[in-house]
Motif scaffolding. Structure first.
Motif, PDB file in Angstrom:
ATOM      1  N   GLU A   1      -4.665  -8.475  10.184  1.00 14.85           N
ATOM      2  CA  GLU A   1      -4.318  -9.564  11.117  1.00 14.85           C
ATOM      3  C   GLU A   1      -2.905  -9.414  11.677  1.00 14.85           C
ATOM      4  O   GLU A   1      -2.643  -9.713  12.834  1.00 14.85           O
ATOM      5  CB  GLU A   1      -4.406 -10.922  10.404  1.00 14.85           C
ATOM      6  CG  GLU A   1      -5.826 -11.420  10.250  1.00 14.85           C
ATOM      7  CD  GLU A   1      -5.923 -12.593   9.297  1.00 14.85           C
ATOM      8  OE1 GLU A   1      -4.863 -13.167   8.925  1.00 14.85           O
ATOM      9  OE2 GLU A   1      -7.050 -12.926   8.891  1.00 14.85           O
ATOM     10  N   ASN A   2      -1.952  -8.980  10.824  1.00 16.68           N
ATOM     11  CA  ASN A   2      -0.540  -9.057  11.205  1.00 16.68           C
ATOM     12  C   ASN A   2       0.116  -7.721  11.524  1.00 16.68           C
ATOM     13  O   ASN A   2       1.113  -7.693  12.238  1.00 16.68           O
ATOM     14  CB  ASN A   2       0.269  -9.710  10.077  1.00 16.68           C
ATOM     15  CG  ASN A   2      -0.149 -11.133   9.821  1.00 16.68           C
ATOM     16  OD1 ASN A   2       0.143 -12.018  10.608  1.00 16.68           O
ATOM     17  ND2 ASN A   2      -0.866 -11.369   8.733  1.00 16.68           N
ATOM     18  N   CYS A   3      -0.397  -6.648  10.981  1.00 19.88           N
ATOM     19  CA  CYS A   3       0.348  -5.398  11.026  1.00 19.88           C
ATOM     20  C   CYS A   3      -0.393  -4.272  11.726  1.00 19.88           C
ATOM     21  O   CYS A   3       0.233  -3.310  12.189  1.00 19.88           O
ATOM     22  CB  CYS A   3       0.684  -4.934   9.612  1.00 19.88           C
ATOM     23  SG  CYS A   3       0.976  -6.281   8.460  1.00 19.88           S
TER      24      CYS A   3
ATOM     25  N   ALA B   1      11.518  -9.582  10.884  1.00 18.74           N
ATOM     26  CA  ALA B   1      11.648 -10.161   9.540  1.00 18.74           C
ATOM     27  C   ALA B   1      10.563 -11.216   9.336  1.00 18.74           C
ATOM     28  O   ALA B   1      10.783 -12.403   9.570  1.00 18.74           O
ATOM     29  CB  ALA B   1      13.029 -10.776   9.374  1.00 18.74           C
ATOM     30  N   PHE B   2       9.400 -10.758   8.882  1.00 10.34           N
ATOM     31  CA  PHE B   2       8.255 -11.666   8.748  1.00 10.34           C
ATOM     32  C   PHE B   2       8.518 -12.770   7.717  1.00 10.34           C
ATOM     33  O   PHE B   2       8.130 -13.912   7.897  1.00 10.34           O
ATOM     34  CB  PHE B   2       7.005 -10.883   8.344  1.00 10.34           C
ATOM     35  CG  PHE B   2       6.429 -10.055   9.446  1.00 10.34           C
ATOM     36  CD1 PHE B   2       5.545 -10.601  10.354  1.00 10.34           C
ATOM     37  CD2 PHE B   2       6.770  -8.712   9.580  1.00 10.34           C
ATOM     38  CE1 PHE B   2       5.003  -9.842  11.383  1.00 10.34           C
ATOM     39  CE2 PHE B   2       6.235  -7.944  10.601  1.00 10.34           C
ATOM     40  CZ  PHE B   2       5.357  -8.501  11.504  1.00 10.34           C
ATOM     41  N   GLY B   3       9.194 -12.398   6.612  1.00  7.64           N
ATOM     42  CA  GLY B   3       9.416 -13.365   5.533  1.00  7.64           C
ATOM     43  C   GLY B   3      10.531 -14.326   5.860  1.00  7.64           C
ATOM     44  O   GLY B   3      10.371 -15.547   5.760  1.00  7.64           O
TER      45      GLY B   3
ATOM     46  N   TYR C   1       7.514   9.628   3.389  1.00  9.41           N
ATOM     47  CA  TYR C   1       8.744   9.586   4.199  1.00  9.41           C
ATOM     48  C   TYR C   1       9.093   8.145   4.542  1.00  9.41           C
ATOM     49  O   TYR C   1       8.227   7.401   5.003  1.00  9.41           O
ATOM     50  CB  TYR C   1       8.554  10.409   5.473  1.00  9.41           C
ATOM     51  CG  TYR C   1       8.407  11.889   5.192  1.00  9.41           C
ATOM     52  CD1 TYR C   1       9.524  12.741   5.261  1.00  9.41           C
ATOM     53  CD2 TYR C   1       7.170  12.428   4.852  1.00  9.41           C
ATOM     54  CE1 TYR C   1       9.387  14.104   4.985  1.00  9.41           C
ATOM     55  CE2 TYR C   1       7.030  13.783   4.564  1.00  9.41           C
ATOM     56  CZ  TYR C   1       8.140  14.605   4.638  1.00  9.41           C
ATOM     57  OH  TYR C   1       8.008  15.940   4.357  1.00  9.41           O
ATOM     58  N   TRP C   2      10.352   7.813   4.314  1.00 12.12           N
ATOM     59  CA  TRP C   2      10.771   6.429   4.542  1.00 12.12           C
ATOM     60  C   TRP C   2      12.041   6.366   5.380  1.00 12.12           C
ATOM     61  O   TRP C   2      12.984   7.103   5.125  1.00 12.12           O
ATOM     62  CB  TRP C   2      11.000   5.710   3.210  1.00 12.12           C
ATOM     63  CG  TRP C   2       9.705   5.543   2.462  1.00 12.12           C
ATOM     64  CD1 TRP C   2       9.182   6.426   1.559  1.00 12.12           C
ATOM     65  CD2 TRP C   2       8.770   4.489   2.607  1.00 12.12           C
ATOM     66  NE1 TRP C   2       7.960   5.996   1.122  1.00 12.12           N
ATOM     67  CE2 TRP C   2       7.684   4.792   1.741  1.00 12.12           C
ATOM     68  CE3 TRP C   2       8.716   3.312   3.372  1.00 12.12           C
ATOM     69  CZ2 TRP C   2       6.564   3.971   1.637  1.00 12.12           C
ATOM     70  CZ3 TRP C   2       7.608   2.500   3.242  1.00 12.12           C
ATOM     71  CH2 TRP C   2       6.542   2.825   2.395  1.00 12.12           C
ATOM     72  N   ILE C   3      12.015   5.497   6.414  1.00  9.92           N
ATOM     73  CA  ILE C   3      13.227   5.284   7.225  1.00  9.92           C
ATOM     74  C   ILE C   3      14.118   4.272   6.513  1.00  9.92           C
ATOM     75  O   ILE C   3      15.323   4.441   6.412  1.00  9.92           O
ATOM     76  CB  ILE C   3      12.858   4.740   8.629  1.00  9.92           C
ATOM     77  CG1 ILE C   3      11.808   5.641   9.299  1.00  9.92           C
ATOM     78  CG2 ILE C   3      14.103   4.604   9.498  1.00  9.92           C
ATOM     79  CD1 ILE C   3      11.171   5.025  10.537  1.00  9.92           C
TER      80      ILE C   3
ATOM     81  N   TYR D   1      -1.261  -4.227  -0.779  1.00 12.23           N
ATOM     82  CA  TYR D   1      -2.160  -3.354   0.000  1.00 12.23           C
ATOM     83  C   TYR D   1      -1.425  -2.106   0.463  1.00 12.23           C
ATOM     84  O   TYR D   1      -1.934  -0.984   0.336  1.00 12.23           O
ATOM     85  CB  TYR D   1      -2.741  -4.128   1.197  1.00 12.23           C
ATOM     86  CG  TYR D   1      -3.571  -3.255   2.111  1.00 12.23           C
ATOM     87  CD1 TYR D   1      -4.786  -2.713   1.679  1.00 12.23           C
ATOM     88  CD2 TYR D   1      -3.131  -2.944   3.401  1.00 12.23           C
ATOM     89  CE1 TYR D   1      -5.534  -1.901   2.498  1.00 12.23           C
ATOM     90  CE2 TYR D   1      -3.882  -2.128   4.233  1.00 12.23           C
ATOM     91  CZ  TYR D   1      -5.078  -1.600   3.770  1.00 12.23           C
ATOM     92  OH  TYR D   1      -5.824  -0.783   4.590  1.00 12.23           O
ATOM     93  N   VAL D   2      -0.198  -2.271   0.992  1.00 12.28           N
ATOM     94  CA  VAL D   2       0.569  -1.113   1.489  1.00 12.28           C
ATOM     95  C   VAL D   2       0.870  -0.162   0.323  1.00 12.28           C
ATOM     96  O   VAL D   2       0.714   1.058   0.448  1.00 12.28           O
ATOM     97  CB  VAL D   2       1.867  -1.573   2.197  1.00 12.28           C
ATOM     98  CG1 VAL D   2       2.725  -0.375   2.594  1.00 12.28           C
ATOM     99  CG2 VAL D   2       1.540  -2.410   3.426  1.00 12.28           C
ATOM    100  N   TYR D   3       1.271  -0.721  -0.806  1.00 11.96           N
ATOM    101  CA  TYR D   3       1.557   0.091  -1.996  1.00 11.96           C
ATOM    102  C   TYR D   3       0.310   0.865  -2.414  1.00 11.96           C
ATOM    103  O   TYR D   3       0.371   2.047  -2.741  1.00 11.96           O
ATOM    104  CB  TYR D   3       2.011  -0.828  -3.138  1.00 11.96           C
ATOM    105  CG  TYR D   3       2.407  -0.106  -4.409  1.00 11.96           C
ATOM    106  CD1 TYR D   3       3.705   0.387  -4.570  1.00 11.96           C
ATOM    107  CD2 TYR D   3       1.492   0.073  -5.438  1.00 11.96           C
ATOM    108  CE1 TYR D   3       4.075   1.044  -5.731  1.00 11.96           C
ATOM    109  CE2 TYR D   3       1.851   0.738  -6.602  1.00 11.96           C
ATOM    110  CZ  TYR D   3       3.141   1.217  -6.752  1.00 11.96           C
ATOM    111  OH  TYR D   3       3.513   1.866  -7.893  1.00 11.96           O
TER     112      TYR D   3
END
Ligand code: HEC
Length: 292
Positions: free
Chosen positions: A196-198, A247-249, A218-220, A265-267
């Motif tokens: 829904e959001n991402c 900043a969603f939170g 890989y992480w920015i 879920y992302v993890y």
């Protein structure tokens, strides 16, 4: 002259009709009017008036009784024999003593069967009249006021439900970055929330679109030592380098409990699931030594 209906039946019946009218007019939702002092005094006054009326009626009845002939008086006394319940029984059903007395008999003649044309019992006749009266009340209250209107009832219960949810959410403590952790049971609901959001920016499998691939190493943005907390804090604070990842939170757009689900879920897709074949090219630093 008819015998009198006793007050202990008459008064409660009138009261229940009045209460029913109250219910029809004001509905069940604002039931606070029932315990309101004005309503209570109204009913007390009604009860007193009914008792006064009843005693006047009694007086008139006794006066009238004096002017009756012996024969008529005997009939009334006979009618009133037995207790109330027996009399109600006699009224509703046929008097067991008089059953089949004075009933019209229809002689079929040809088959020798004698048909008794009994009167319909009182309970049947009265039930029938009640249904007619009730249908009128129902019909007009349906047309003119909100009573028994399904749309209105739906609207009211829908509003109540929303209020209930709001109250629940307020009392429910939300997860923060400090006490958040991966939980496998949130993966499914997190997936729905992610879609829904991402998914517009990261694709529903997280392989990346406008936003980076979330399934690679890989992480920015590296804000935490722990991978799960890093994901949580990016969703909470957004990206410092790129305002597209908002900043969603912090903005209150997504609540802490839901961010915990999305982060789970992302993890999950980053560490546990097979990597998608088609994905965006790696962005940022390769990091393998997360604390967790
Ligand atoms: C409008 C597009 C957009 C939406 C919607 C969006 N993101 Fe992003 N996201 C981005 C962009 C762009 C970046 C890269 C930010 C940067 O360069 O620092 C990013 C970065 C990230 C990162 C960090 C990746 C890294 O390598 O540092 C994570 C994790 C992330 N997004 C998760 C999410 C989640 C979860 C949602 C849904 C709640 C979401 N994003 C919604 C555009 C979006």
């Amino acid at each position: 002259m008819r015998s009198k209906i006793s007050s202990f039946i008459m008064i409660p019946s009138i009261l229940s009709v009045l209460i029913f009218m109250f219910y029809v007019l004001f509905g069940i939702d604002n039931s606070s009017y029932i315990v309101h002092p004005v309503t209570i005094s109204f009913f007390i006054v009604i009860i007193i008036l009914l008792f006064i009326l009843d005693s006047i009626d009694n007086l008139i009845y006794r006066k009238k009784l004096k002017f009756l002939t012996e024969e008529e008086r005997r009939k009334i006394i006979e009618e009133n024999e037995g207790n109330y319940f027996y009399r109600i029984y006699k009224f509703l059903f046929h008097d067991p003593k008089k059953i089949n007395q004075g009933v019209k008999k229809i002689d079929h003649g040809f088959d020798g069967i004698l048909e008794l044309d009994n009167k319909l019992p009182m309970w049947w006749m009265h039930l029938f009249s009640i249904t007619i009266v009730f249908s009128f009340i129902y019909f007009f209250s349906y047309l003119l006021i909100d009573f028994s209107n399904p749309y209105k009832e739906y609207e009211i219960s829908y509003k109540n439900q929303l209020k209930e949810i709001e109250r629940f959410e307020k009392s429910m403590p939300q997860v923060t970055i400090e006490n958040s952790s991966f939980n496998a049971k949130f993966v499914d609901s997190g997936k729905t929330l992610f879609e829904e959001n991402c998914a517009t920016c990261h694709k529903s499998d997280g392989s990346g679109n406008i936003g980076p691939n979330l399934t690679d190493d890989y992480w920015i943005n590296i804000m935490e030592k722990d991978l799960f907390k890093n994901i949580f804090s990016i969703i909470w604070y957004g990206s410092k380098n790129n305002p597209t990842m908002r900043a969603f939170g912090q903005s209150g757009e997504i609540k802490g409990n839901d961010i915990q689900k999305i982060s789970s879920y992302v993890y999950f897709i980053n560490t546990k699931l097979k990597k998608p074949i088609n994905h965006k090219d790696p962005q940022g630093k390769k990091i393998m030594n997360w604390n967790n």
